[in-house]
Motif scaffolding. Structure first.
Motif, PDB file in Angstrom:
ATOM      1  N   LEU A  14       0.837  -1.198   0.000  1.00 18.16           N
ATOM      2  CA  LEU A  14       0.000   0.000   0.000  1.00 18.16           C
ATOM      3  C   LEU A  14       0.872   1.248   0.000  1.00 18.16           C
ATOM      4  O   LEU A  14       1.932   1.293   0.648  1.00 18.16           O
ATOM      5  N   ASP A  15       0.415   2.271  -0.751  1.00 20.45           N
ATOM      6  CA  ASP A  15       1.130   3.541  -0.774  1.00 20.45           C
ATOM      7  C   ASP A  15       1.153   4.122   0.634  1.00 20.45           C
ATOM      8  O   ASP A  15       0.127   4.156   1.325  1.00 20.45           O
ATOM      9  N   GLY A  16       2.345   4.587   1.071  1.00 20.98           N
ATOM     10  CA  GLY A  16       2.490   5.183   2.407  1.00 20.98           C
ATOM     11  C   GLY A  16       2.926   4.185   3.463  1.00 20.98           C
ATOM     12  O   GLY A  16       3.155   4.592   4.614  1.00 20.98           O
ATOM     13  N   LEU A  17       3.019   2.879   3.099  1.00 18.78           N
ATOM     14  CA  LEU A  17       3.475   1.863   4.046  1.00 18.78           C
ATOM     15  C   LEU A  17       4.774   1.234   3.541  1.00 18.78           C
ATOM     16  O   LEU A  17       4.976   1.117   2.323  1.00 18.78           O
ATOM     17  N   PRO A  18       5.640   0.790   4.423  1.00 17.47           N
ATOM     18  CA  PRO A  18       6.879   0.123   3.987  1.00 17.47           C
ATOM     19  C   PRO A  18       6.564  -1.213   3.334  1.00 17.47           C
ATOM     20  O   PRO A  18       5.527  -1.818   3.607  1.00 17.47           O
ATOM     21  N   PRO A  19       7.450  -1.707   2.445  1.00 18.05           N
ATOM     22  CA  PRO A  19       7.214  -2.974   1.742  1.00 18.05           C
ATOM     23  C   PRO A  19       6.989  -4.163   2.675  1.00 18.05           C
ATOM     24  O   PRO A  19       6.299  -5.112   2.305  1.00 18.05           O
TER      25      PRO A  19
END
Length: 280
Positions: A95-100
């Motif tokens: 998700l965009d804004g979260l780390p991989p």
């Protein structure tokens, strides 16, 4: 009129007149009217089948195209899918804004935050990826009892912009269930593929029938033409029976003229009147 007899007014008039030609004319007109009505029904059916065939052909093309894209999506998923050591399918949502490497709780919390606060104005907005598929959210507006209602729906976008949802796109509150939303949507692909295949099979079954109707010809055209020819002959016969022969009129007039001439000559001889030759 006698409803049980099936006679029309013209037939009754013909019977009462005693003229068999009139009766023949009435019967022919009745048969012609019946065949022309049947022909009109055939043409209407053919016209309807033509447009239905066009619609079915277009629907078949669009359904086949959708099936091809869904099949490709399923093949891509099968090639990209990852499994854990215990054989279960991994769910690497990004998700965009979260780390991989975000965990289930972080992913679930982020999705619930988007479900509460996202405002896309009816447009699709990208929020991440899963196995190469784009994850989307869309805000839908509605009104109930004068109150504006906003609902955020989550989707997975596949080949050719086909979009898949799970639970009608609504996000669960439980973090683990929420994180599995997109994978569950993709797992429904085999069912979608089967549905499209069944639609195609139904359309392919109906198309030959419609094609046969469109290309068909009315089988009683020759009979209708024969009846019209017979009717024309009867009408000529009737017309001749009620119209004096124009050739007979001069003959009748000549006889009268002869009779008048003989009377005049007799009178002249009786009176002793001498007239110039050729004058009576």
């Amino acid at each position: 009129m006698d409803e049980k007899s099936g006679m029309n007014f013209s037939e009754y008039v013909a019977i009462l007149s005693g003229n068999t030609d009139l009766l023949d004319k009435a019967k022919l007109e009745k048969q012609i009217a019946g065949l022309e009505s049947e022909k009109q029904a055939f043409n209407r059916s053919k016209f309807s089948a033509k447009y239905k065939l066009q619609d079915f052909t277009e629907l078949l093309d669009s359904t086949q195209s959708r099936l091809n894209r869904m099949s490709l999506d399923w093949e891509n998923l099968q090639q990209r899918i990852q499994k854990r050591s215990d054989g279960t399918i991994a769910n690497p949502v990004q998700l965009d804004g979260l780390p991989p490497n975000a965990d289930i709780k972080q992913i679930g919390a982020k999705l619930n935050q988007l479900a509460d606060k996202a405002r896309t104005g009816g447009q699709y907005e990208e929020i991440g990826t899963l196995y190469g598929f784009t994850l989307l959210v869309k805000t839908e507006m509605s009104e109930k009892e004068g109150v504006d209602i906003r609902v955020n729906r989550f989707l997975v976008q596949g080949e050719g912009n086909i979009k898949y949802t799970f639970n009608n796109g609504l996000m669960a509150k439980d973090p683990e269930t929420a994180s599995m939303n997109f994978l569950r949507a993709l797992e429904k692909l085999p069912g979608y593929v089967k549905q499209e295949q069944e639609k195609i099979a139904e359309l392919q079954k109906d198309l030959p029938v419609l094609q046969e109707v469109v290309n068909g010809t009315w089988s009683k055209e020759n009979r209708l033409s024969e009846l019209k020819t017979e009717l024309a002959a009867v009408e000529r016969k009737i017309q001749l029976s009620i119209t004096p022969d124009p050739k007979e009129e001069p003959a009748e007039q000549t006889e009268k003229q002869k009779e008048t001439s003989n009377i005049s000559e007799s009178i002249v001889r009786t009176k002793g009147i001498h007239l110039p030759r050729g004058v009576l």
